[in-house]
Design an enzyme around this catalytic site. Structure first.
Site, PDB file in Angstrom:
ATOM      1  N   ASN A  70     -34.943 -32.588 -12.162  1.00  0.00           N
ATOM      2  CA  ASN A  70     -35.224 -33.603 -13.326  1.00  0.00           C
ATOM      3  C   ASN A  70     -35.670 -32.928 -14.498  1.00  0.00           C
ATOM      4  O   ASN A  70     -35.153 -32.371 -15.297  1.00  0.00           O
ATOM      5  CB  ASN A  70     -35.743 -35.147 -13.242  1.00  0.00           C
ATOM      6  CG  ASN A  70     -35.574 -35.978 -14.203  1.00  0.00           C
ATOM      7  OD1 ASN A  70     -34.698 -35.719 -15.013  1.00  0.00           O
ATOM      8  ND2 ASN A  70     -36.091 -37.279 -14.058  1.00  0.00           N
ATOM      9  N   ASP A  71     -37.279 -32.523 -14.197  1.00  0.00           N
ATOM     10  CA  ASP A  71     -37.937 -31.936 -15.221  1.00  0.00           C
ATOM     11  C   ASP A  71     -37.436 -30.557 -15.523  1.00  0.00           C
ATOM     12  O   ASP A  71     -37.670 -30.282 -16.790  1.00  0.00           O
ATOM     13  CB  ASP A  71     -39.450 -31.963 -14.436  1.00  0.00           C
ATOM     14  CG  ASP A  71     -40.129 -32.988 -14.246  1.00  0.00           C
ATOM     15  OD1 ASP A  71     -39.447 -34.190 -14.751  1.00  0.00           O
ATOM     16  OD2 ASP A  71     -40.876 -33.425 -13.314  1.00  0.00           O
ATOM     17  N   VAL A  72     -36.848 -29.732 -14.722  1.00  0.00           N
ATOM     18  CA  VAL A  72     -36.485 -28.460 -15.068  1.00  0.00           C
ATOM     19  C   VAL A  72     -35.353 -28.407 -15.954  1.00  0.00           C
ATOM     20  O   VAL A  72     -34.966 -27.115 -16.398  1.00  0.00           O
ATOM     21  CB  VAL A  72     -36.425 -27.351 -13.820  1.00  0.00           C
ATOM     22  CG1 VAL A  72     -37.783 -27.510 -12.920  1.00  0.00           C
ATOM     23  CG2 VAL A  72     -35.208 -28.181 -12.830  1.00  0.00           C
TER      24      VAL A  72
END
Lengths: 104, 457
Positions: free
Chosen positions: B383-385
């Protein structure tokens, strides 16, 4: 060994340390961290020296605790790094492993 | 036993030190890494055997027994740990190393008259204790024994400054008096400082702090080498301190952060932006069959694996899916963000475990321009990446982190457990884009269903 020689060795080791890992790819960040982590487990040598010179009960107890902790760092560090690196394969090796599995 | 005379002792320590240098050198290239690690282990073995043969040691049965205990505790854990839990194990091993260095220095205090040696002792005590306690907190964060978010309380900088001042005071007093009581106090202050240092570090930054503490332990070991007049400890500790510093900076750079920003960013406040609240906005969800059709008739698919894949142990299923797609003539690559997983380079290890050849593992710089030519980007538990907020939202905790540009692909499919935000605790705008669809569920289950559906096409 005198202080000046130790200082010389320390400064040279700093440069060697910077130099050897200056161009590491991000693929290997984790194994390298883990491998370096194992290397500082060599504090075990220091822990053995203080334990071997202990005459007091409590000094021996603390020194032996240091031996246990340092051994865990040293042995565990090298084992877990080896396991990690064992998993890196090239395409050829993967094909070979797959072929071996099929033959079984 | 005085079997070895001092010249042989020094020579053997030199050999061990050279082996450590070769080990680090080997570990920086994929081809030689495994051999490098074994050379390092051999160096350590030479060092330990040498110390037993070079001087008169009492209590040898006790020492051998303690080495056996340490081995029996650590080796099975290191053998059996799941690859997803490796970061916290590395943190734990680092912590015990720092603790051992601090204890060794504490015991040497009563033998030291020289103020320079006492200075090395206080350094080892403080840094070793910081590393021990700091590693303990990183372990707790990664093992999810406590929150992974930054923990900040009002007055934290003041408390930290007070602890450090007290530590400096105690250190000066120890150098002057050699007081053992103050040395124990200094160790306790070091433990508090270690906890305070790591508490404000959140989420994805934790692994970088492990690397930093690793360098700290190296320095503590080097200083204890000065205390004991042991060249091997000086060289090995300094090597780890220096290489660990470089590695920490490289990891931080891979996330677009500065090391100071990671450690002290939370003090400034505002960087804890983001929430765990679940948004009410609509998203498009798909069935495994829909996903299979999209994948099965694509020409180019890029799989973006993340921590969710690792937790679900889905790397083998992902590898099978890639093989099944390749059998249909589809070009498949894995796009690896430098910090995918929980640690830099962690995802490469997991996929390598599933026999994905490393030629298929593309690093961020290499693959980012290729998303434009991809029909489908399949994001599995990441998600974050891939969150564009890293580029667009300056208040976001991940602002400035380089991301995988999956938004450029024609279709984006997210395999996600729920709409809960990722590790950094922020929402991903990409989930609401028109070309995005979501398949909810455990990453491994979802992949298995998609795989079945692809095979049935």
């Amino acid at each position: 060994m005198d202080g000046m020689s130790l200082l010389t060795i320390t400064v040279l080791a700093v440069f060697v340390g910077f130099e050897v890992v200056s161009k590491v790819s991000s693929t290997l960040h984790t194994p390298l961290m883990s491998g370096a982590n194992a290397i500082h487990g060599i504090i075990l040598v220091g822990a053995i020296i203080v334990a071997g010179q202990a005459t007091d009960g409590w000094v021996l107890a603390v020194a032996l605790l240091a031996v246990v902790l340092a051994t865990a760092n040293l042995v565990g560090g090298f084992v877990v790094t080896d396991r990690m690196l064992h998993m890196f394969h090239g395409k050829k090796e993967v094909a070979r492993t797959a072929a071996k599995a099929d033959n079984k | 036993m005085n079997i070895l005379d001092p010249v042989w002792t020094s020579l053997l320590y030199l050999v061990a030190a050279v082996f450590f240098i070769l080990a680090l050198r080997g570990l920086s290239s994929p081809r030689t890494a495994r051999r490098g690690n074994l050379i390092g282990a051999l160096g350590a073995l030479i060092g330990v055997i040498t110390v037993f043969l070079s001087m008169r040691l009492d209590n040898i049965p006790w020492i051998l027994g303690s080495i056996a205990v340490g081995t029996v505790v650590a080796a099975p854990v290191a053998r059996g740990v799941k690859m997803t839990q490796m970061p916290q194990l590395v943190a734990a091993f680092n912590g015990v190393g720092g603790g051992a260095a601090a204890l060794v220095a504490l015991l040497e205090l009563s033998h030291s008259e020289d103020p320079w040696v006492r200075l090395a002792i206080v350094f080892t005590l403080l840094v070793g204790a910081v590393s021990f306690a700091g590693s303990g907190v990183t372990f707790a964060k990664l093992q999810e024994l406590m929150t992974t978010r930054p923990v900040v309380f009002p007055g934290l900088p003041v408390v930290m400054a007070a602890v450090l001042l007290a530590a400096v005071g105690a250190a000066v007093a120890i150098v002057l008096t050699g007081s053992l009581v103050l040395a124990v106090l200094l160790m306790l202050l070091g433990l508090v400082a270690g906890v305070l240092l790591v508490l404000p570090v959140g989420g994805a930054d934790v692994p970088i702090v492990i690397s930093l503490l690793n360098a700290f332990t190296g320095l503590a070991v080097a200083a204890s080498g000065i205390v004991l007049g042991n060249v091997l400890l000086v060289v090995a500790g300094t090597l780890v301190g220096a290489s660990g510093t470089i590695l920490t900076r490289a990891m931080a750079a891979a996330m677009g952060r500065s090391v100071a920003g990671i450690l002290f960013g939370a003090f400034k406040g505002g960087s804890t932006a983001g929430s765990t609240a679940v948004s009410e906005r609509p998203v498009r969800s798909s069935s495994p069959e829909d996903v299979a059709v999209l994948l099965g008739y694509a020409q180019r698919v890029i799989i973006v694996p993340g921590y969710g894949l690792a937790v679900a142990q889905g790397q083998h299923t992902a590898a099978e899916l890639a093989t099944a797609l390749e059998a249909r003539g589809i070009e498949v690559d894995f796009a690896i963000h430098p910090v995918a997983g929980r640690m830099p380079g962690h995802m490469n290890v997991l996929l390598a475990e599933a026999n994905v050849p490393y030629e298929s593992l593309k690093e961020m710089g290499e693959i980012n321009s290729e998303f434009r030519t991809a029909d489908v980007a399949l994001v599995v538990g990441a998600n974050d990446v891939v969150n564009p907020a890293a580029k667009t939202s300056s208040g976001s905790p991940i602002y400035g982190m380089p991301i995988l540009e999956v938004a450029d692909a024609r279709q984006v499919i997210f395999l996600k457990r729920s709409m809960r935000p990722g590790f950094a605790g922020i929402e991903n705008e990409l989930l609401y884009e028109p070309q995005t669809s979501l398949l909810f569920g455990d990453a491994k289950d979802s992949l298995a269903k998609v795989l079945g559906a692809v095979k049935a096409l």
